[in-house]
Design a protein around this motif. Structure first.
Motif, short mmCIF file in Angstrom:
data_model
loop_
_atom_site.label_atom_id
_atom_site.label_comp_id
_atom_site.label_asym_id
_atom_site.label_seq_id
_atom_site.Cartn_x
_atom_site.Cartn_y
_atom_site.Cartn_z
N LEU A 11 0.86 -1.18 0.00
CA LEU A 11 0.00 0.00 0.00
C LEU A 11 0.89 1.23 0.00
CD1 LEU A 11 -2.70 -1.03 2.61
CD2 LEU A 11 -2.87 -1.08 0.12
N PHE A 12 0.55 2.21 -0.83
CA PHE A 12 1.38 3.39 -0.99
C PHE A 12 0.58 4.64 -0.62
CE2 PHE A 12 2.69 0.29 -4.23
CZ PHE A 12 3.96 0.03 -3.77
N GLU A 13 1.13 5.41 0.32
CA GLU A 13 0.59 6.72 0.69
C GLU A 13 1.69 7.73 0.42
OE1 GLU A 13 -0.26 6.56 4.85
OE2 GLU A 13 -2.08 5.39 4.57
N ASP A 14 1.30 8.89 -0.11
CA ASP A 14 2.28 9.91 -0.42
C ASP A 14 1.58 11.25 -0.33
OD1 ASP A 14 4.25 11.56 -1.47
OD2 ASP A 14 4.65 10.31 -3.21
N VAL A 15 2.16 12.20 0.40
CA VAL A 15 1.53 13.52 0.52
C VAL A 15 1.58 14.30 -0.79
CG1 VAL A 15 1.84 13.75 3.02
CG2 VAL A 15 3.60 14.61 1.47
N PHE A 16 2.35 13.82 -1.75
CA PHE A 16 2.42 14.48 -3.05
C PHE A 16 1.59 13.76 -4.10
CE2 PHE A 16 6.44 15.57 -0.89
CZ PHE A 16 6.19 16.92 -0.74
N LYS A 17 0.81 12.76 -3.72
CA LYS A 17 -0.10 12.04 -4.61
C LYS A 17 -1.53 12.27 -4.13
CE LYS A 17 3.11 9.73 -6.88
NZ LYS A 17 3.45 9.97 -8.22
N LEU A 90 -3.91 -1.70 -7.60
CA LEU A 90 -5.10 -1.12 -6.96
C LEU A 90 -4.98 0.39 -6.87
CD1 LEU A 90 -5.10 -3.51 -3.85
CD2 LEU A 90 -6.36 -3.83 -5.98
N THR A 91 -6.13 1.04 -6.84
CA THR A 91 -6.20 2.47 -6.56
C THR A 91 -7.55 2.74 -5.89
OG1 THR A 91 -5.86 4.69 -7.45
CG2 THR A 91 -7.20 3.19 -8.77
N SER A 92 -7.71 3.93 -5.38
CA SER A 92 -8.98 4.27 -4.73
C SER A 92 -10.05 4.54 -5.80
CB SER A 92 -8.82 5.49 -3.83
OG SER A 92 -8.48 6.62 -4.58
N ALA A 176 -4.77 6.36 4.67
CA ALA A 176 -5.69 5.33 5.18
C ALA A 176 -6.83 5.91 6.01
CB ALA A 176 -4.93 4.30 5.99
N ARG A 177 -6.65 7.10 6.56
CA ARG A 177 -7.69 7.70 7.40
C ARG A 177 -8.70 8.54 6.62
NH1 ARG A 177 -2.96 8.34 10.33
NH2 ARG A 177 -2.87 6.97 12.14
N GLY A 178 -8.33 9.03 5.44
CA GLY A 178 -9.24 9.86 4.66
C GLY A 178 -8.52 10.72 3.64
N ILE A 179 -9.22 11.78 3.22
CA ILE A 179 -8.69 12.70 2.20
C ILE A 179 -8.37 14.03 2.88
CG2 ILE A 179 -9.20 13.91 0.05
CD1 ILE A 179 -11.03 11.57 -0.69
N TYR A 180 -7.20 14.56 2.59
CA TYR A 180 -6.71 15.75 3.27
C TYR A 180 -6.51 16.91 2.29
CZ TYR A 180 -5.59 12.84 7.30
OH TYR A 180 -5.68 12.01 8.38
N PHE A 181 -6.86 18.10 2.77
CA PHE A 181 -6.52 19.37 2.11
C PHE A 181 -6.06 20.27 3.23
CE2 PHE A 181 -7.48 23.60 0.45
CZ PHE A 181 -6.93 23.52 -0.83
#
Length: 187
Positions: A11-17, A90-92, A176-181
């Protein structure tokens, strides 16, 4: 149910994606790719847990409420007669909706209100995930010239100014917790 034949989950999380992505590598002795068939439009739910001394919910990664979408079958390698290894990318689901839709609409409000409208609008992203949107200052009039929703939000990151700390440095990402702005200082 691929849980018995999974070799690896990434699983990949990235603040720039803008969205999460991942892959599942699994071995197959029943020719699932041809018999099911796996065509890349399936939904994948995951619940992963690391064993610990205490039974803590924060130690688990749960994607049963918000699933992933399979968008491609990657690596496919024969191991022996009748068995193979394959990778499912996979993607969201929000990312897939973003790639299919375009926004042609005008908005008036703060940047944070516009971002929330685009993410919750049933015609566009229509997310049910938790949103972590930092309040922004100033009323904006924005016209979206037939661009993808995430491109509109990415453009708005350059116009956003935080009401909390006057920071103009915003990021738009998913974990994993949600969508951020949020602004970098608020993160």
């Amino acid at each position: 149910d691929l849980s018995k034949s999974v070799v690896e989950v990434n699983l990949f999380e990235d603040v720039f994606k803008n969205s999460m992505s991942g892959s599942i590598i699994t071995y197959d002795t029943e020719n699932l790719i041809m018999n099911m068939p796996v065509i890349g439009q399936e939904f994948v739910t995951l619940r992963l847990k690391t064993p610990t001394l205490q039974d803590n919910q924060r130690e688990s990664v749960d994607f049963t409420d918000h699933s992933f979408c399979a968008y491609k079958i990657g690596l496919r390698q024969d191991l022996s007669q009748g068995s193979q290894v394959f990778e499912i990318h996979l993607t969201s689901p929000e990312m897939l909706r973003n790639s299919r839709l375009r926004v042609s609409k005008s908005y008036t409000g703060t940047v944070s209100e516009i971002v929330e409208k685009v993410l919750r609008d049933p015609l566009y992203i229509n997310t049910k995930k938790d949103l972590y949107i930092e309040e922004t200052a100033g009323i904006r009039r924005v016209i979206s010239p037939n661009i993808h929703p995430y491109d509109l939000i990415r453009n708005l990151t350059t116009e956003a100014i935080s009401t909390e700390n006057s920071s103009p440095h915003f990021l738009f990402y998913e974990n994993a917790r949600g969508i951020y702005f949020r602004s970098i200082q608020n993160i």
